[in-house]
Design an enzyme around this catalytic site. Structure first.
Site, mmCIF file in Angstrom:
data_model
loop_
_atom_site.group_PDB
_atom_site.id
_atom_site.type_symbol
_atom_site.label_atom_id
_atom_site.label_comp_id
_atom_site.label_asym_id
_atom_site.label_seq_id
_atom_site.Cartn_x
_atom_site.Cartn_y
_atom_site.Cartn_z
ATOM 1 N N SER A 29 0.832 -1.214 0.000
ATOM 2 C CA SER A 29 0.000 0.000 0.000
ATOM 3 C C SER A 29 0.859 1.253 0.000
ATOM 4 C CB SER A 29 -0.872 0.060 1.253
ATOM 5 O OG SER A 29 -1.849 -0.912 1.218
ATOM 6 N N HIS A 60 -3.533 0.847 -4.951
ATOM 7 C CA HIS A 60 -3.067 -0.407 -5.549
ATOM 8 C C HIS A 60 -3.468 -0.402 -7.024
ATOM 9 C CE1 HIS A 60 -2.038 -2.857 -1.914
ATOM 10 N NE2 HIS A 60 -2.685 -1.863 -1.375
ATOM 11 N N HIS A 82 -5.869 -8.866 -1.021
ATOM 12 C CA HIS A 82 -5.964 -8.983 0.438
ATOM 13 C C HIS A 82 -7.176 -9.825 0.818
ATOM 14 C CE1 HIS A 82 -4.091 -5.045 -0.467
ATOM 15 N NE2 HIS A 82 -3.342 -5.283 0.587
ATOM 16 N N TYR A 84 -9.079 -9.219 3.204
ATOM 17 C CA TYR A 84 -10.207 -8.358 3.620
ATOM 18 C C TYR A 84 -11.055 -7.893 2.438
ATOM 19 C CZ TYR A 84 -7.226 -4.332 2.412
ATOM 20 O OH TYR A 84 -6.426 -3.443 1.757
ATOM 21 N N GLU A 85 -10.547 -8.067 1.219
ATOM 22 C CA GLU A 85 -11.362 -7.717 0.052
ATOM 23 C C GLU A 85 -12.455 -8.769 -0.184
ATOM 24 O OE1 GLU A 85 -8.915 -5.878 -3.344
ATOM 25 O OE2 GLU A 85 -7.396 -6.840 -2.076
ATOM 26 N N ALA A 112 2.792 -2.097 4.015
ATOM 27 C CA ALA A 112 2.636 -0.994 4.959
ATOM 28 C C ALA A 112 2.208 -1.620 6.276
ATOM 29 C CB ALA A 112 1.569 -0.030 4.456
ATOM 30 N N MET A 210 -2.033 -6.241 7.147
ATOM 31 C CA MET A 210 -3.133 -7.047 6.610
ATOM 32 C C MET A 210 -2.742 -7.805 5.334
ATOM 33 S SD MET A 210 -6.094 -4.168 7.042
ATOM 34 C CE MET A 210 -6.145 -3.101 8.503
ATOM 35 N N SER A 211 -1.475 -8.145 5.204
ATOM 36 C CA SER A 211 -1.059 -8.796 3.947
ATOM 37 C C SER A 211 0.138 -9.704 4.191
ATOM 38 C CB SER A 211 -0.692 -7.726 2.907
ATOM 39 O OG SER A 211 0.479 -7.041 3.316
ATOM 40 N N ASN A 234 2.673 4.038 10.564
ATOM 41 C CA ASN A 234 2.044 4.628 11.753
ATOM 42 C C ASN A 234 2.436 3.821 12.978
ATOM 43 O OD1 ASN A 234 -0.036 2.750 10.208
ATOM 44 N ND2 ASN A 234 -0.468 2.564 12.393
ATOM 45 N N HIS A 246 -6.592 5.120 6.456
ATOM 46 C CA HIS A 246 -5.851 4.734 5.251
ATOM 47 C C HIS A 246 -5.019 5.894 4.701
ATOM 48 C CE1 HIS A 246 -4.775 2.059 2.040
ATOM 49 N NE2 HIS A 246 -5.274 2.859 1.106
HETATM 50 N N1 HPA Z 1 -2.748 -1.976 11.500
HETATM 51 C C1 HPA Z 1 -2.996 -2.861 10.531
HETATM 52 N N2 HPA Z 1 -2.582 -2.697 9.283
HETATM 53 C C2 HPA Z 1 -1.863 -1.597 9.004
HETATM 54 C C3 HPA Z 1 -1.572 -0.644 9.974
HETATM 55 C C4 HPA Z 1 -2.032 -0.828 11.307
HETATM 56 O O1 HPA Z 1 -1.797 -0.019 12.204
HETATM 57 N N3 HPA Z 1 -0.846 0.336 9.355
HETATM 58 C C5 HPA Z 1 -0.702 -0.053 8.058
HETATM 59 N N4 HPA Z 1 -1.329 -1.212 7.844
#
Ligand code: HPA
Length: 279
Positions: A29, A60, A82, A84-85, A112, A210-211, A234, A246
């Site tokens: 991402s 993406h 992903h 989650y999609e 990310a 998440m990947s 983050n 996001h």
């Molecule tokens: N949590 C889950 N997935 C993420 C995060 C997070 O803080 N930052 C970037 N992808």
């Protein structure tokens, strides 16, 4: 042969005749910009590759590229799939096996991630040493594809020790601080609760995302060597006052992308003929 990955690789080879990628790269991402620095790039949208679904996440692009990086031909996924999609985990098999069918020697996965370590702040990079799979599923559930690998797959040293050492050496040379840690993969699309983050920390997580883990599993099943790097976008929820969304992920990725680009270019260069396994 009618294996879906062989068919997909054939389509890519037709579009990039005579090019033999040595390294596969998956861009996470907000990290798709790395594709812009590929030389002589041939881009094939997923929609044009038989069997590929299309990616649905902003940031993406959804295309496969073959290009030159650091003097080496690389194959690159700009946009990944992903869980989650809503895809079944098995959807990850085709793109990763396409890298294998193209003949790459290794796969570099980027993502990310949120950091659970105070010293690894937004914009920094973390080399993944191991993972916790908290998606509670994986792409190999179901009948085994014997042509690709064994039924039962070992994940000790899933993140190749020699490739990790090579990346650390290159980061040192480029004066890039490369943290090391355990990546915890979650189903998403929810960001975590503060209580979950406290729990994951106790269990040994250094970053959450998440990947990546489903891809690592398919790659190891197929015998591909794997390295993976998190761009810390983050601090995980509860660890700072900055709200997590996001947009923040994409901002953090943009900062990390500069160092990641330099690191990946040099890493690709280490696969040049004659460099030897120590790069
Ligand atoms: N949590 C889950 N997935 C993420 C995060 C997070 O803080 N930052 C970037 N992808």
């Amino acid at each position: 042969m009618s294996d879906p990955a062989t068919l997909a690789a054939d389509v890519l080879r037709e579009r990039a005749p005579g090019r033999s990628p040595r390294l596969g790269i998956v861009l996470g991402s907000g990290l798709g910009g790395l594709a812009e620095i590929l030389g002589e790039a041939v881009a094939v949208p997923y929609a044009k590759i038989p069997g590929f679904p299309t990616s649905t996440v902003p940031g993406h692009a959804g295309r496969f590229l073959i290009g030159e990086l650091g003097g080496v031909t690389v194959a690159c996924m700009q946009g990944r799939f992903h869980l989650y999609e809503g895809y079944p985990a098995a959807v990850i098999k085709l793109p990763i096996r396409t890298f294998a069918a193209l003949g790459v020697e290794a796969l570099l996965l980027t993502n990310a991630a949120g950091s659970l370590r105070a010293e690894a702040g937004p914009g920094s990079l973390m080399l993944i040493t191991d993972h916790l799979n908290f998606t509670w599923t994986n792409p190999l559930v179901g009948p085994n594809d014997d042509a690709w690998g064994e039924r039962f797959v070992g994940l000790e040293d899933a993140y190749d020790p020699e490739l990790r050492a090579r990346l650390l050496r290159i980061a040192g040379k480029l004066e890039i601080r490369l943290h090391e840690g355990v990546y915890c993969s979650l189903l998403g699309p929810l960001f975590e609760t503060p209580a979950e983050i406290r729990a994951y920390k106790v269990l040994g997580a250094d970053a959450v995302g998440m990947s990546t883990v489903p891809e690592v599993i398919v790659a190891r099943h197929a015998g591909l060597r794997v390295a993976a790097i998190s761009a810390i976008t983050n601090m995980a929820v509860g660890m700072s006052d900055v709200p997590i969304d996001h947009a923040q992920t994409l901002r953090g990725a943009a900062i990390a992308a500069a160092d990641l680009t330099r690191l990946v270019r040099e890493f690709a260069g280490s696969f040049a003929a004659g460099q030897g396994p120590r790069g």
